[in-house]
Design an enzyme around this catalytic site. Structure first.
Site, PDB file in Angstrom:
ATOM      1  N   ASN A  96       0.801  -1.223   0.000  1.00  0.00           N
ATOM      2  CA  ASN A  96       0.000   0.000   0.000  1.00  0.00           C
ATOM      3  C   ASN A  96       0.836   1.277   0.000  1.00  0.00           C
ATOM      4  OD1 ASN A  96      -2.401   1.770   0.758  1.00  0.00           O
ATOM      5  ND2 ASN A  96      -1.164   1.945   2.620  1.00  0.00           N
ATOM      6  N   TYR A 161       4.288   9.657 -10.765  1.00  0.00           N
ATOM      7  CA  TYR A 161       3.385   8.846  -9.938  1.00  0.00           C
ATOM      8  C   TYR A 161       2.487   7.969 -10.803  1.00  0.00           C
ATOM      9  CZ  TYR A 161      -0.562   7.903  -6.759  1.00  0.00           C
ATOM     10  OH  TYR A 161      -1.557   7.302  -6.026  1.00  0.00           O
TER      11      TYR A 161
END
Length: 254
Positions: A96, A161
């Site tokens: 995560n 990202y």
């Protein structure tokens, strides 16, 4: 959580979560503790991680927090090995940890690019590699990787990202084949615009939220628990024949 599912297969199962001290990660820690799983989680926010672990332990949960910067692969491997010593084989890995730093295209340099790949993608591979032998010996396991629908929405200023998060989906599908013979399932979860404390501090405003909710098929906020419940399902034996798949939890925004 009483109105939602309980998964008998998660009771006593060892879960390892990166980026678990706050936001969606912390919510997943809480949800797995409620399922009576054994939970190890890591984060760079030592204060928040320690506080969460202590709160869960006070409620009777088997949970362990360790400081770890996932860009340091040697440290990540060490923490994973220590977790196995504490709670036994890691049966569920939740990759995560991430950081959605905004950098305009003209300002993106090589160092920032490399750092964002390390923060958002590289550790996913090496954490998965580190748990593979244990899962194989146990007869299987579940790996849940986190991506983002931001690249599908063509969001601005997050090319590094978005590249990492798109790459996570490709990595998931490849790992599912590499690990499938060992009975290990690998899937990807993509949360929509979940308004965490970080989101509130950096980017949230009422008009933006109004636009997001208007464009969702379901006009309600996506909250961390919505994502955590998807992860519980993918971690449990109820999803035993689900692998190489991508699940978007965004209320129908993309």
């Amino acid at each position: 959580m009483s109105q939602y599912a309980r998964y008998p297969s998660l009771k006593g199962r060892h879960i390892f979560i990166s980026g678990g001290a706050s936001g969606i990660g912390a919510c997943m820690v809480e949800h797995f503790c409620e399922q009576q799983s054994k939970v190890t989680f890591v984060d760079i926010d030592e204060k928040a991680g320690t506080a969460l672990a202590e709160r869960m332990q006070a409620q009777g949960a088997q949970v362990r927090f360790s400081y770890c910067n996932v860009t340091d692969i040697a440290s990540l491997r060490q923490v994973i090995n220590a977790a196995v010593d504490d709670f036994g084989t890691i049966e569920v890995l939740v990759n995560n940890a991430a950081r959605d730093t905004r950098v305009p295209l003209t300002e993106l340099d090589v160092e920032t690019w490399d750092e964002l790949q390390a923060t958002n993608l590289r550790h996913v591979l090496f954490a998965s590699q580190a748990v593979f032998a244990g899962m194989e010996a146990a007869g299987g396991g579940s790996i849940i990787n986190f991506s983002s629908p931001s690249f599908m929405r063509r969001s601005r200023d997050i090319s590094a990202y978005s590249s990492a998060k798109a790459g996570t989906i490709g990595l998931t599908r490849t790992l599912s084949r590499d690990m499938g013979d060992a009975g290990i399932r690998v899937n990807t979860v993509l949360p929509g615009w979940v308004i965490t404390e970080r989101q509130k501090a950096l980017w949230w405003d009422p008009e933006l939220e109004r636009q997001v909710l208007e464009n969702q098929s379901l006009h309600q906020r996506v909250v961390p628990a919505d994502v955590a419940r998807m992860v519980l399902f993918l971690a449990s034996d109820d999803s035993r024949m689900i692998t190489a798949q991508t699940y978007i939890v965004d209320g129908g925004l993309v």
